[in-house]
Motif scaffolding. Structure first.
Motif, PDB file in Angstrom:
ATOM      1  N   SER A  46       0.944  -0.796  -0.141  1.00 10.12           N
ATOM      2  CA  SER A  46      -0.198   0.411   0.037  1.00 10.12           C
ATOM      3  C   SER A  46       0.930   1.646  -0.093  1.00 10.12           C
ATOM      4  O   SER A  46       1.852   1.145   0.731  1.00 10.12           O
ATOM      5  N   SER A  51      -1.399   2.970  -7.341  1.00  5.72           N
ATOM      6  CA  SER A  51      -2.306   3.327  -8.273  1.00  5.72           C
ATOM      7  C   SER A  51      -2.385   4.858  -8.596  1.00  5.72           C
ATOM      8  O   SER A  51      -3.133   5.275  -9.602  1.00  5.72           O
ATOM      9  N   GLN A  99     -12.288   0.497  -7.875  1.00  4.47           N
ATOM     10  CA  GLN A  99     -12.404  -0.995  -6.876  1.00  4.47           C
ATOM     11  C   GLN A  99     -13.522  -1.107  -6.042  1.00  4.47           C
ATOM     12  O   GLN A  99     -14.079  -2.494  -6.114  1.00  4.47           O
ATOM     13  N   ASP A 180      -8.811  -1.076 -10.990  1.00  6.40           N
ATOM     14  CA  ASP A 180      -7.892  -0.414 -10.006  1.00  6.40           C
ATOM     15  C   ASP A 180      -8.766  -1.612  -8.213  1.00  6.40           C
ATOM     16  O   ASP A 180      -9.905  -0.688  -7.923  1.00  6.40           O
ATOM     17  N   GLU A 181      -8.083  -2.062  -8.411  1.00  8.70           N
ATOM     18  CA  GLU A 181      -8.735  -3.630  -7.818  1.00  8.70           C
ATOM     19  C   GLU A 181      -9.547  -4.130  -8.081  1.00  8.70           C
ATOM     20  O   GLU A 181     -11.201  -3.598  -6.797  1.00  8.70           O
ATOM     21  N   CYS A 183     -11.720  -6.376  -7.710  1.00 10.31           N
ATOM     22  CA  CYS A 183     -12.177  -7.080  -7.201  1.00 10.31           C
ATOM     23  C   CYS A 183     -11.531  -7.674  -5.257  1.00 10.31           C
ATOM     24  O   CYS A 183     -12.797  -8.420  -5.462  1.00 10.31           O
ATOM     25  N   SER A 184     -11.738  -6.506  -5.310  1.00 13.99           N
ATOM     26  CA  SER A 184     -11.322  -6.298  -3.833  1.00 13.99           C
ATOM     27  C   SER A 184     -12.468  -6.342  -2.854  1.00 13.99           C
ATOM     28  O   SER A 184     -12.519  -6.595  -1.454  1.00 13.99           O
ATOM     29  N   THR A 191     -15.575 -13.141  -8.508  1.00 19.14           N
ATOM     30  CA  THR A 191     -14.172 -12.578  -8.974  1.00 19.14           C
ATOM     31  C   THR A 191     -13.498 -13.184  -9.729  1.00 19.14           C
ATOM     32  O   THR A 191     -13.283 -13.044 -10.583  1.00 19.14           O
ATOM     33  N   THR A 211      -3.547  -4.523  -8.349  1.00 18.24           N
ATOM     34  CA  THR A 211      -3.632  -5.493  -6.813  1.00 18.24           C
ATOM     35  C   THR A 211      -3.099  -5.733  -5.936  1.00 18.24           C
ATOM     36  O   THR A 211      -1.876  -5.623  -6.218  1.00 18.24           O
ATOM     37  N   HIS A 212      -3.281  -5.824  -5.042  1.00 21.11           N
ATOM     38  CA  HIS A 212      -3.388  -6.584  -4.046  1.00 21.11           C
ATOM     39  C   HIS A 212      -2.908  -7.841  -3.866  1.00 21.11           C
ATOM     40  O   HIS A 212      -2.241  -8.190  -2.859  1.00 21.11           O
ATOM     41  N   SER A 213      -3.618  -8.237  -4.476  1.00 25.66           N
ATOM     42  CA  SER A 213      -4.067 -10.048  -4.699  1.00 25.66           C
ATOM     43  C   SER A 213      -2.717 -10.513  -5.625  1.00 25.66           C
ATOM     44  O   SER A 213      -2.778 -10.699  -6.459  1.00 25.66           O
ATOM     45  N   GLN A 216      -4.196 -12.734  -7.480  1.00 28.30           N
ATOM     46  CA  GLN A 216      -4.642 -12.478  -8.878  1.00 28.30           C
ATOM     47  C   GLN A 216      -3.604 -12.274 -10.218  1.00 28.30           C
ATOM     48  O   GLN A 216      -3.871 -12.293 -11.362  1.00 28.30           O
TER      49      GLN A 216
END
Length: 259
Positions: A46, A51, A99, A180-181, A183-184, A191, A211-213, A216
């Motif tokens: 983060s 982003s 998001q 921007d993310e 699927c969060s 998802t 993505t943070h995943s 993914q």
């Protein structure tokens, strides 16, 4: 430390890209190529600038007070930040999916028809109908909503709302889709549907996804860029980034030592 692979056709290219929010510098000299017809994933902890980079591509940072962009950022070789660029036209060419699903408080039909109406893309009602139906079909949503097009888009489930937002983005025939993310805020089943959709859409669009995943990123992208503290640390084919990263910082993030 910035590593930009310039093989293939670059749809979007940044050189020495810097972004400031007031006194705070958010991006430091980013050199990055986004290839045409591929999914590029931007990963990193983060606040690392991924982003911010994404929002540069359709000039969403213009909406932030005190934001300043230096360096070069081009779309098909044209300077995105040139003073003569029509930002409305740019954002039609570079669509954005956020998001949190954000359908307009309008009918499903009117959500998708909104952009084509503004841009005068349909000569008559039949043509507008065709654009709406085709966009919903491309977004994998038509089968679920074709009998309820006049119902409110906000009444759909979260996953359906996100696919409606994707349909809305592609209705104006963009060339690039920024996600921007996306699927969060969604459950695993929704998802999976969106990820399947991303895979289908890359046949026709260049896609950049934050993505943070990491799972993914591994599933949906062909190329991955790892950001840390506003710098691009490493860029490469997704499989290489996840199995054989060249930079110790990338290795540390991939293996969960920080992030």
């Amino acid at each position: 430390m910035n590593t930009a692979n310039t093989n293939g056709t670059a749809k979007v290219r940044s050189r020495g890209l810097e972004v400031f929010y007031g006194e705070k510098q958010a991006l430091f000299g980013v050199d990055l190529d986004i290839r045409s017809g591929e999914v590029t994933a931007l990963i990193g902890p983060s606040g690392c600038g991924k982003s911010t980079f994404l929002r540069c591509i359709n000039r969403m940072n213009d909406l932030v007070d005190g934001a300043k962009v230096n360096g070069s950022l081009t779309l098909d070789g044209d300077d995105i930040y040139h003073r003569e660029v029509d930002v409305v036209q740019l954002r039609a060419k570079v669509g954005m999916v956020f998001q949190k699903p954000n359908p307009f408080p309008k009918s499903i039909y009117d959500n998708v028809a909104y952009g084509p109406r503004i841009h005068g893309m349909a000569a008559d009602q039949a043509e507008l109908d065709e654009i709406v139906m085709t966009s919903l079909e491309k977004a994998g949503l038509l089968g679920e909503v074709k009998d309820r097009l006049q119902e409110s888009g906000t009444g759909l489930s979260g996953g359906q709302q996100q696919r409606l937002c994707i349909a809305r983005a592609i209705a104006v025939e963009p060339e690039v889709i920024l996600m921007d993310e996306p699927c969060s805020a969604l459950d695993p089943i929704a998802t999976a549907k969106v990820e399947e959709l991303i895979d289908e859409l890359r046949d026709n669009y260049t896609i950049v996804i934050v993505t943070h995943s990491m799972q993914q990123a591994a599933r949906v992208s062909q190329r991955t860029a790892f950001f840390h503290l506003g710098k691009l640390i490493e860029m490469g084919d997704t499989e290489q980034i996840f199995t054989n990263p060249q930079q110790p910082l990338t290795q540390g993030y991939i293996t969960g030592r920080f992030g």
